[in-house]
Motif scaffolding. Sequence first.
Motif, PDB file in Angstrom:
ATOM      1  N   GLN A 160      80.828  99.495 -24.408  1.00 19.80           N
ATOM      2  CA  GLN A 160      80.803  98.864 -23.163  1.00 19.80           C
ATOM      3  C   GLN A 160      80.562  97.442 -22.760  1.00 19.80           C
ATOM      4  O   GLN A 160      81.093  96.843 -22.150  1.00 19.80           O
ATOM      5  CB  GLN A 160      79.586  99.394 -22.275  1.00 19.80           C
ATOM      6  N   HIS A 161      79.550  96.802 -23.609  1.00 19.62           N
ATOM      7  CA  HIS A 161      79.374  95.369 -23.804  1.00 19.62           C
ATOM      8  C   HIS A 161      80.618  94.520 -24.429  1.00 19.62           C
ATOM      9  O   HIS A 161      80.977  93.769 -23.995  1.00 19.62           O
ATOM     10  CB  HIS A 161      78.135  95.220 -24.733  1.00 19.62           C
ATOM     11  N   ALA A 162      81.272  95.397 -25.479  1.00 16.21           N
ATOM     12  CA  ALA A 162      82.333  94.653 -26.148  1.00 16.21           C
ATOM     13  C   ALA A 162      83.682  94.450 -25.371  1.00 16.21           C
ATOM     14  O   ALA A 162      84.418  93.658 -25.305  1.00 16.21           O
ATOM     15  CB  ALA A 162      82.755  95.424 -27.330  1.00 16.21           C
ATOM     16  N   ARG A 163      84.010  95.471 -24.404  1.00 22.37           N
ATOM     17  CA  ARG A 163      84.977  95.500 -23.488  1.00 22.37           C
ATOM     18  C   ARG A 163      84.962  94.273 -22.536  1.00 22.37           C
ATOM     19  O   ARG A 163      85.900  93.953 -22.053  1.00 22.37           O
ATOM     20  CB  ARG A 163      85.158  96.865 -22.809  1.00 22.37           C
ATOM     21  N   GLU A 164      83.829  93.902 -22.408  1.00 24.84           N
ATOM     22  CA  GLU A 164      83.608  92.900 -21.208  1.00 24.84           C
ATOM     23  C   GLU A 164      84.173  91.573 -21.938  1.00 24.84           C
ATOM     24  O   GLU A 164      84.107  90.211 -21.261  1.00 24.84           O
ATOM     25  CB  GLU A 164      82.283  92.746 -20.602  1.00 24.84           C
ATOM     26  N   VAL A 165      83.959  91.242 -23.319  1.00 27.61           N
ATOM     27  CA  VAL A 165      84.222  89.933 -23.822  1.00 27.61           C
ATOM     28  C   VAL A 165      85.900  90.248 -24.489  1.00 27.61           C
ATOM     29  O   VAL A 165      86.051  89.188 -25.247  1.00 27.61           O
ATOM     30  CB  VAL A 165      83.273  89.768 -24.886  1.00 27.61           C
ATOM     31  N   VAL A 166      86.527  91.210 -24.539  1.00 36.77           N
ATOM     32  CA  VAL A 166      87.994  91.006 -25.071  1.00 36.77           C
ATOM     33  C   VAL A 166      88.715  91.327 -24.036  1.00 36.77           C
ATOM     34  O   VAL A 166      88.595  91.630 -22.760  1.00 36.77           O
ATOM     35  CB  VAL A 166      87.939  92.049 -26.137  1.00 36.77           C
ATOM     36  N   ASP A 167      90.147  91.010 -24.342  1.00 37.86           N
ATOM     37  CA  ASP A 167      91.102  91.242 -23.319  1.00 37.86           C
ATOM     38  C   ASP A 167      91.540  92.846 -23.417  1.00 37.86           C
ATOM     39  O   ASP A 167      91.206  93.610 -24.483  1.00 37.86           O
ATOM     40  CB  ASP A 167      92.437  90.548 -23.714  1.00 37.86           C
ATOM     41  N   ALA A 168      92.354  93.354 -22.686  1.00 37.21           N
ATOM     42  CA  ALA A 168      92.760  94.923 -22.401  1.00 37.21           C
ATOM     43  C   ALA A 168      93.449  95.174 -23.593  1.00 37.21           C
ATOM     44  O   ALA A 168      93.222  96.472 -23.970  1.00 37.21           O
ATOM     45  CB  ALA A 168      93.341  95.018 -21.108  1.00 37.21           C
ATOM     46  N   GLU A 169      93.999  94.498 -24.054  1.00 39.65           N
ATOM     47  CA  GLU A 169      95.119  94.874 -25.279  1.00 39.65           C
ATOM     48  C   GLU A 169      94.030  94.934 -26.488  1.00 39.65           C
ATOM     49  O   GLU A 169      94.294  95.957 -27.398  1.00 39.65           O
ATOM     50  CB  GLU A 169      96.196  93.577 -25.457  1.00 39.65           C
TER      51      GLU A 169
END
Length: 189
Positions: A102-111
């Motif tokens: 959940q935290h990692a998704r906020e710092v990477v792009d969707a791809e």
Amino acid sequence: MALFLILAPFATFATLMLLTTVKISLAASALVALGLVLRDMVEGRSIKMLPIGALVIFTSLAGYHFIAAAEMSPTSVRLAVDGSVLAIALVSIAIRLPFTIQHAREVVDAETAKLPHFMRTNYILTWVWSAAFVLMLLADMVTIYLPSTPLWVCAAIAFAARNTATYFTKWYPKHVRAGIAASANAAAA
């Protein structure tokens, strides 16, 4: 900075347990957890498992201490907190949503978030944190069942476990990205 905020309720609890009463430590930690949940809500972010779990843990324990006639010992409270956090980590793995994702998704792009290594990295990070939580739980148990053990030994174990997991969380994603980049460069050559 983000990692510090994620762990802020637990850091508040650990620090205040050294300085003040169990009730104040739990109430302050619950307020910090509430602040994190409200911050995510106000900023339009998803509500994350660890801050909401911290809010439930600290609010429940604080409520118990303010209502019940008898308080739990500080060591028992630490045991309850560490055991609950371990349960959150293990349940997140069991439901196939490692809490770190959940935290990692906020710092990477969707791809990047769709790539298999992204999910694998988050499982590894969550397992590392689970191991750290186990060590913290064991340190709490040592203080209960081997009371002659100096308190600093147990504190050192908990501190080392948390700091090692924090370091690994910062290092490992960079290591994975470097490996992927090296593989891509080798394939291109």
